[in-house]
Design a protein around this motif. Structure first.
Motif, PDB file in Angstrom:
ATOM      1  N   GLU A 165      12.159  15.038  -9.159  1.00  0.00           N
ATOM      2  CA  GLU A 165      12.476  14.105  -8.092  1.00  0.00           C
ATOM      3  C   GLU A 165      12.685  14.860  -6.781  1.00  0.00           C
ATOM      4  O   GLU A 165      12.210  14.441  -5.726  1.00  0.00           O
ATOM      5  CB  GLU A 165      13.759  13.336  -8.429  1.00  0.00           C
ATOM      6  CG  GLU A 165      13.626  12.386  -9.580  1.00  0.00           C
ATOM      7  CD  GLU A 165      13.108  11.041  -9.124  1.00  0.00           C
ATOM      8  OE1 GLU A 165      13.559  10.573  -8.078  1.00  0.00           O
ATOM      9  OE2 GLU A 165      12.248  10.480  -9.813  1.00  0.00           O
ATOM     10  N   ALA A 187       9.258  15.976  -5.560  1.00  0.00           N
ATOM     11  CA  ALA A 187       8.416  14.894  -5.044  1.00  0.00           C
ATOM     12  C   ALA A 187       8.934  14.363  -3.707  1.00  0.00           C
ATOM     13  O   ALA A 187       8.170  13.834  -2.912  1.00  0.00           O
ATOM     14  CB  ALA A 187       8.332  13.759  -6.065  1.00  0.00           C
ATOM     15  N   THR A 188      10.239  14.497  -3.471  1.00  0.00           N
ATOM     16  CA  THR A 188      10.812  13.982  -2.229  1.00  0.00           C
ATOM     17  C   THR A 188      11.281  15.130  -1.340  1.00  0.00           C
ATOM     18  O   THR A 188      12.215  14.975  -0.542  1.00  0.00           O
ATOM     19  CB  THR A 188      11.996  13.033  -2.525  1.00  0.00           C
ATOM     20  OG1 THR A 188      13.013  13.773  -3.230  1.00  0.00           O
ATOM     21  CG2 THR A 188      11.565  11.864  -3.370  1.00  0.00           C
ATOM     22  N   THR A 198       2.292   9.096  -6.249  1.00  0.00           N
ATOM     23  CA  THR A 198       2.581  10.510  -5.999  1.00  0.00           C
ATOM     24  C   THR A 198       3.695  11.000  -6.917  1.00  0.00           C
ATOM     25  O   THR A 198       3.572  12.064  -7.546  1.00  0.00           O
ATOM     26  CB  THR A 198       3.002  10.702  -4.527  1.00  0.00           C
ATOM     27  OG1 THR A 198       1.917  10.330  -3.679  1.00  0.00           O
ATOM     28  CG2 THR A 198       3.389  12.155  -4.269  1.00  0.00           C
ATOM     29  N   ILE A 199       4.755  10.205  -7.030  1.00  0.00           N
ATOM     30  CA  ILE A 199       5.868  10.607  -7.887  1.00  0.00           C
ATOM     31  C   ILE A 199       5.443  10.604  -9.353  1.00  0.00           C
ATOM     32  O   ILE A 199       5.807  11.498 -10.120  1.00  0.00           O
ATOM     33  CB  ILE A 199       7.083   9.687  -7.663  1.00  0.00           C
ATOM     34  CG1 ILE A 199       7.500   9.724  -6.185  1.00  0.00           C
ATOM     35  CG2 ILE A 199       8.238  10.101  -8.554  1.00  0.00           C
ATOM     36  CD1 ILE A 199       8.596   8.752  -5.830  1.00  0.00           C
ATOM     37  N   TYR A 203       0.831  -1.201   0.000  1.00  0.00           N
ATOM     38  CA  TYR A 203       0.000   0.000   0.000  1.00  0.00           C
ATOM     39  C   TYR A 203       0.868   1.255   0.000  1.00  0.00           C
ATOM     40  O   TYR A 203       0.666   2.171  -0.788  1.00  0.00           O
ATOM     41  CB  TYR A 203      -0.918  -0.015   1.224  1.00  0.00           C
ATOM     42  CG  TYR A 203      -1.839   1.178   1.346  1.00  0.00           C
ATOM     43  CD1 TYR A 203      -3.020   1.262   0.628  1.00  0.00           C
ATOM     44  CD2 TYR A 203      -1.532   2.228   2.219  1.00  0.00           C
ATOM     45  CE1 TYR A 203      -3.865   2.353   0.749  1.00  0.00           C
ATOM     46  CE2 TYR A 203      -2.375   3.327   2.355  1.00  0.00           C
ATOM     47  CZ  TYR A 203      -3.538   3.375   1.615  1.00  0.00           C
ATOM     48  OH  TYR A 203      -4.371   4.468   1.738  1.00  0.00           O
ATOM     49  N   ASN A 204       1.863   1.296   0.878  1.00  0.00           N
ATOM     50  CA  ASN A 204       2.723   2.483   0.990  1.00  0.00           C
ATOM     51  C   ASN A 204       3.565   2.685  -0.267  1.00  0.00           C
ATOM     52  O   ASN A 204       3.715   3.820  -0.741  1.00  0.00           O
ATOM     53  CB  ASN A 204       3.623   2.355   2.219  1.00  0.00           C
ATOM     54  CG  ASN A 204       2.861   2.507   3.512  1.00  0.00           C
ATOM     55  OD1 ASN A 204       2.359   3.576   3.821  1.00  0.00           O
ATOM     56  ND2 ASN A 204       2.754   1.435   4.270  1.00  0.00           N
ATOM     57  N   ALA A 205       4.091   1.586  -0.823  1.00  0.00           N
ATOM     58  CA  ALA A 205       4.910   1.702  -2.033  1.00  0.00           C
ATOM     59  C   ALA A 205       4.078   2.200  -3.200  1.00  0.00           C
ATOM     60  O   ALA A 205       4.511   3.047  -3.981  1.00  0.00           O
ATOM     61  CB  ALA A 205       5.543   0.349  -2.372  1.00  0.00           C
ATOM     62  N   ARG A 206       2.853   1.676  -3.284  1.00  0.00           N
ATOM     63  CA  ARG A 206       1.986   2.082  -4.386  1.00  0.00           C
ATOM     64  C   ARG A 206       1.589   3.551  -4.267  1.00  0.00           C
ATOM     65  O   ARG A 206       1.622   4.302  -5.239  1.00  0.00           O
ATOM     66  CB  ARG A 206       0.738   1.202  -4.384  1.00  0.00           C
ATOM     67  CG  ARG A 206      -0.168   1.418  -5.573  1.00  0.00           C
ATOM     68  CD  ARG A 206      -1.347   0.446  -5.538  1.00  0.00           C
ATOM     69  NE  ARG A 206      -2.522   1.015  -6.180  1.00  0.00           N
ATOM     70  CZ  ARG A 206      -2.679   1.101  -7.491  1.00  0.00           C
ATOM     71  NH1 ARG A 206      -1.748   0.642  -8.276  1.00  0.00           N
ATOM     72  NH2 ARG A 206      -3.755   1.644  -8.004  1.00  0.00           N
ATOM     73  N   ARG A 207       1.220   3.972  -3.056  1.00  0.00           N
ATOM     74  CA  ARG A 207       0.819   5.372  -2.852  1.00  0.00           C
ATOM     75  C   ARG A 207       1.982   6.315  -3.156  1.00  0.00           C
ATOM     76  O   ARG A 207       1.814   7.343  -3.818  1.00  0.00           O
ATOM     77  CB  ARG A 207       0.338   5.572  -1.406  1.00  0.00           C
ATOM     78  CG  ARG A 207      -1.006   4.927  -1.085  1.00  0.00           C
ATOM     79  CD  ARG A 207      -2.164   5.659  -1.731  1.00  0.00           C
ATOM     80  NE  ARG A 207      -2.254   7.042  -1.324  1.00  0.00           N
ATOM     81  CZ  ARG A 207      -2.976   7.499  -0.299  1.00  0.00           C
ATOM     82  NH1 ARG A 207      -3.675   6.657   0.418  1.00  0.00           N
ATOM     83  NH2 ARG A 207      -3.003   8.778  -0.018  1.00  0.00           N
ATOM     84  N   ALA A 208       3.168   5.981  -2.673  1.00  0.00           N
ATOM     85  CA  ALA A 208       4.336   6.824  -2.919  1.00  0.00           C
ATOM     86  C   ALA A 208       4.656   6.859  -4.413  1.00  0.00           C
ATOM     87  O   ALA A 208       4.925   7.929  -4.987  1.00  0.00           O
ATOM     88  CB  ALA A 208       5.542   6.299  -2.141  1.00  0.00           C
ATOM     89  N   SER A 209       4.585   5.694  -5.046  1.00  0.00           N
ATOM     90  CA  SER A 209       4.853   5.604  -6.472  1.00  0.00           C
ATOM     91  C   SER A 209       3.879   6.475  -7.260  1.00  0.00           C
ATOM     92  O   SER A 209       4.279   7.225  -8.159  1.00  0.00           O
ATOM     93  CB  SER A 209       4.745   4.138  -6.908  1.00  0.00           C
ATOM     94  OG  SER A 209       4.972   4.000  -8.281  1.00  0.00           O
ATOM     95  N   ARG A 267      10.151  16.429   1.271  1.00  0.00           N
ATOM     96  CA  ARG A 267      10.037  16.263   2.720  1.00  0.00           C
ATOM     97  C   ARG A 267      11.127  15.361   3.281  1.00  0.00           C
ATOM     98  O   ARG A 267      11.191  15.148   4.481  1.00  0.00           O
ATOM     99  CB  ARG A 267       8.665  15.674   3.076  1.00  0.00           C
ATOM    100  CG  ARG A 267       7.502  16.578   2.702  1.00  0.00           C
ATOM    101  CD  ARG A 267       6.238  16.189   3.468  1.00  0.00           C
ATOM    102  NE  ARG A 267       5.051  16.762   2.840  1.00  0.00           N
ATOM    103  CZ  ARG A 267       4.336  16.148   1.895  1.00  0.00           C
ATOM    104  NH1 ARG A 267       4.684  14.942   1.494  1.00  0.00           N
ATOM    105  NH2 ARG A 267       3.287  16.723   1.365  1.00  0.00           N
TER     106      ARG A 267
END
Lengths: 158, 158
Positions: B134, B137-138, B39-40, B31-37, B140
């Motif tokens: 990049e 997106a990162t 977003t980017i 879930y976390n990998a997909r959401r982060a992906s 933070r």
DNA sequence: TATTGTTATACTCTATAACTATA
DNA sequence: TATAGTTATAGAGTATAACAATA
């Protein structure tokens, strides 16, 4: 003024590529996040096949389980699914008698979604499997690395 | 033997869900990998729109740039694209005169892919933009966290 | 006037079978 | 016999417009 060469420019070498250099793409977070995400998705689909659940089905059931009475609109907002595309998803889960639609207590336009006993039993098993496959997919990470990775990913999307 | 109640079981409360509890899904790496992906990916698509490049187009151009003479088959293997689906991608980039097909030096079945001067100019600009987005997106994450995240993601898919 | 749930529909992405030219 | 590239096509996923019922 320089002398003009009448010989044609040298032909490019046209060497064959032996091994593909992916080093630049690997410096991009998007590339790494996507590749990692796809790896976990593969594990997920393989292990959830026995329940006949796709990722979106599992997510919907898990959210209904912890939020009984949730509406379609709330599911759409949480999962990033567009309302027209959720209709078939909910319809199929209802046809399998995993979920039930009950009237919303205060809004007659909406319906509250609830798990049937069969749905509760299925999601309980599926969540155990989900936890197991997470361990598989992240087997090369230590427990500390897993926690760190989780935290950093959340920093990107939250 | 307990007394049998003849009153029906109490009706479930049917309360409306105020705020959706997503805490279980957030314990899952997938879930976390997909959401982060995702977003980017959003950042990527927004910033690459000026070049009219999708992620796959950018990836193909960047790989050809660093691997001149690479074949379609090698691109497919590297990017996880099926051969029939790469045809239109390569065709469109060729039609835009960003890439050229030259005969493969040793295999007459294959064609080596190369960037045109226009393609080289475009990919150079696009790669700068990619590095910028990049950072966005990162934003933070600290530089150290970024390196850590990259390393942990690669441990999953490599 | 805005929102929930829905239908119809289109567009993109991904997947499979089969063909040709060459290895 | 196997592989590179291609065509045709099917399926899944994702998107927009428009509607009825209700807020």
């Amino acid at each position: 003024m320089p002398a003009i060469s009448h010989t044609p420019p040298p032909t490019p070498p046209l060497a064959a590529v032996e091994t593909v250099d992916t080093s630049f793409l690997e410096t991009l977070m998007g590339y790494n996040a996507r590749r990692a995400s796809l790896t976990i998705v593969e594990h997920f689909m393989r292990r959830m096949a026995v329940y006949e659940l796709r990722i979106v089905d599992f997510s919907v059931l898990s959210l209904i389980s912890r939020n009984p009475g949730i509406t379609s609109r709330q599911l759409c907002g949480t999962l990033g699914v567009l309302p027209p595309n959720l209709v078939a998803i909910i319809g199929a889960l209802e046809k399998r008698e995993l979920i039930e639609r009950l009237p919303h207590p205060s809004d007659r336009r909406a319906t509250g979604l609830h798990l049937s006993p069969a749905g509760q039993a299925l999601v309980a098993q599926a969540e155990v499997t989900a936890a197991e496959l997470e361990e598989e997919a992240t087997a090369r990470l230590t427990a500390t690395e897993r926690k760190t990775l989780m935290r950093l990913l959340q920093k990107i999307y939250r």
